[in-house]
Design an enzyme around this catalytic site. Structure first.
Site, PDB file in Angstrom:
ATOM      1  N   HIS A 268     -65.476 -16.874 -65.013  1.00 26.72           N
ATOM      2  CA  HIS A 268     -66.699 -17.577 -65.400  1.00 26.72           C
ATOM      3  C   HIS A 268     -66.332 -18.741 -66.324  1.00 26.72           C
ATOM      4  O   HIS A 268     -65.192 -18.835 -66.790  1.00 26.72           O
ATOM      5  CB  HIS A 268     -67.699 -16.623 -66.085  1.00 26.72           C
ATOM      6  CG  HIS A 268     -67.231 -16.063 -67.388  1.00 26.72           C
ATOM      7  ND1 HIS A 268     -66.781 -14.779 -67.541  1.00 26.72           N
ATOM      8  CD2 HIS A 268     -67.145 -16.627 -68.627  1.00 26.72           C
ATOM      9  CE1 HIS A 268     -66.439 -14.567 -68.792  1.00 26.72           C
ATOM     10  NE2 HIS A 268     -66.641 -15.671 -69.474  1.00 26.72           N
TER      11      HIS A 268
HETATM   12  P1  TYD Z   1     -68.166 -10.930 -69.595  1.00 27.05           P
HETATM   13  O1  TYD Z   1     -68.290 -12.021 -70.602  1.00 27.05           O
HETATM   14  O2  TYD Z   1     -68.537 -11.247 -68.184  1.00 27.05           O
HETATM   15  O3  TYD Z   1     -66.701 -10.319 -69.623  1.00 27.05           O
HETATM   16  P2  TYD Z   1     -65.364 -11.048 -69.127  1.00 27.05           P
HETATM   17  O4  TYD Z   1     -65.126 -12.186 -70.070  1.00 27.05           O
HETATM   18  O5  TYD Z   1     -64.278 -10.090 -69.155  1.00 27.05           O
HETATM   19  O6  TYD Z   1     -65.607 -11.470 -67.752  1.00 27.05           O
HETATM   20  O7  TYD Z   1     -69.024  -9.700 -70.100  1.00 27.05           O
HETATM   21  C1  TYD Z   1     -69.027  -8.451 -69.423  1.00 27.05           C
HETATM   22  C2  TYD Z   1     -70.376  -7.800 -69.649  1.00 27.05           C
HETATM   23  O8  TYD Z   1     -70.607  -7.576 -71.040  1.00 27.05           O
HETATM   24  C3  TYD Z   1     -71.543  -8.636 -69.137  1.00 27.05           C
HETATM   25  O9  TYD Z   1     -72.475  -7.755 -68.536  1.00 27.05           O
HETATM   26  C4  TYD Z   1     -72.154  -9.225 -70.376  1.00 27.05           C
HETATM   27  C5  TYD Z   1     -71.805  -8.224 -71.459  1.00 27.05           C
HETATM   28  N1  TYD Z   1     -71.578  -8.855 -72.767  1.00 27.05           N
HETATM   29  C6  TYD Z   1     -72.509  -8.692 -73.786  1.00 27.05           C
HETATM   30  O10 TYD Z   1     -73.546  -8.008 -73.619  1.00 27.05           O
HETATM   31  N2  TYD Z   1     -72.277  -9.276 -74.999  1.00 27.05           N
HETATM   32  C7  TYD Z   1     -71.159 -10.009 -75.240  1.00 27.05           C
HETATM   33  O11 TYD Z   1     -70.967 -10.544 -76.369  1.00 27.05           O
HETATM   34  C8  TYD Z   1     -70.212 -10.201 -74.161  1.00 27.05           C
HETATM   35  C9  TYD Z   1     -68.971 -11.033 -74.357  1.00 27.05           C
HETATM   36  C10 TYD Z   1     -70.467  -9.601 -72.961  1.00 27.05           C
END
Ligand code: TYD
Length: 144
Positions: free
Chosen positions: A50
């Site tokens: 992302h």
């Molecule tokens: P995501 O940012 O997509 O993780 P990665 O960077 O590994 O791809 O986040 C994973 C899940 O966690 C997504 O459903 C959103 C949630 N999330 C929160 O609720 N709060 C946060 O601060 C973060 C970073 C993620």
């Protein structure tokens, strides 16, 4: 890559162990409003996929080794967080993928904003369109 800084911090050693630190003004230039960390990377080892439209981040790996692949829409570059003294400071707008290279790696992130799903771009084709638009805005803005 422009907008990205990989920095090796000092390591302050004492009989009790080692210490590193980074701070506002010297090592990064935004207020940190949220801290999160990724651990227990799955067998697949890869996540991210992302970009953030506004969020700035500072990342470090206090345990293990993590490769961070960044993409600005025209070029890609890999950055290695393989010791606790390295920090990676990211401006807004990069597509990212994280690869854990060792078992039990931990990725810690200081973020400039609280969590906001609307700041995410989770589809790569959408990201390419967005980054092209951003580039055009930048060129038009600097031409005025
Ligand atoms: P995501 O940012 O997509 O993780 P990665 O960077 O590994 O791809 O986040 C994973 C899940 O966690 C997504 O459903 C959103 C949630 N999330 C929160 O609720 N709060 C946060 O601060 C973060 C970073 C993620």
């Amino acid at each position: 890559m422009e907008g990205i800084t990989l920095k090796k911090l000092d390591k302050i050693k004492s009989p009790g162990g080692s210490l590193s630190f980074f701070q506002l003004g010297k090592d990064f230039d935004f207020e940190i409003k949220r801290i999160y960390y990724i651990y227990e990377f799955s067998q697949q080892n890869r996540r991210g996929f992302h970009a953030h439209k506004e969020l700035k981040q500072v990342m470090f790996c206090p345990h293990g080794s993590i490769e961070v692949e960044l993409d600005n829409g025209t070029e890609k570059e890999k950055y290695l967080l393989d010791c606790p003294e390295k920090i990676l400071v990211l401006n807004r707008g990069y597509w990212r993928e994280f690869l854990s290279l060792t078992e039990n790696s931990i990725l810690c992130v200081g973020a400039s904003e609280i969590y906001d799903e609307s700041d995410y771009i989770r589809n790569y084709d959408d990201y390419i369109l967005w980054s092209k638009h951003e580039m055009e805005e930048k060129i038009n803005g600097s031409a005025i």
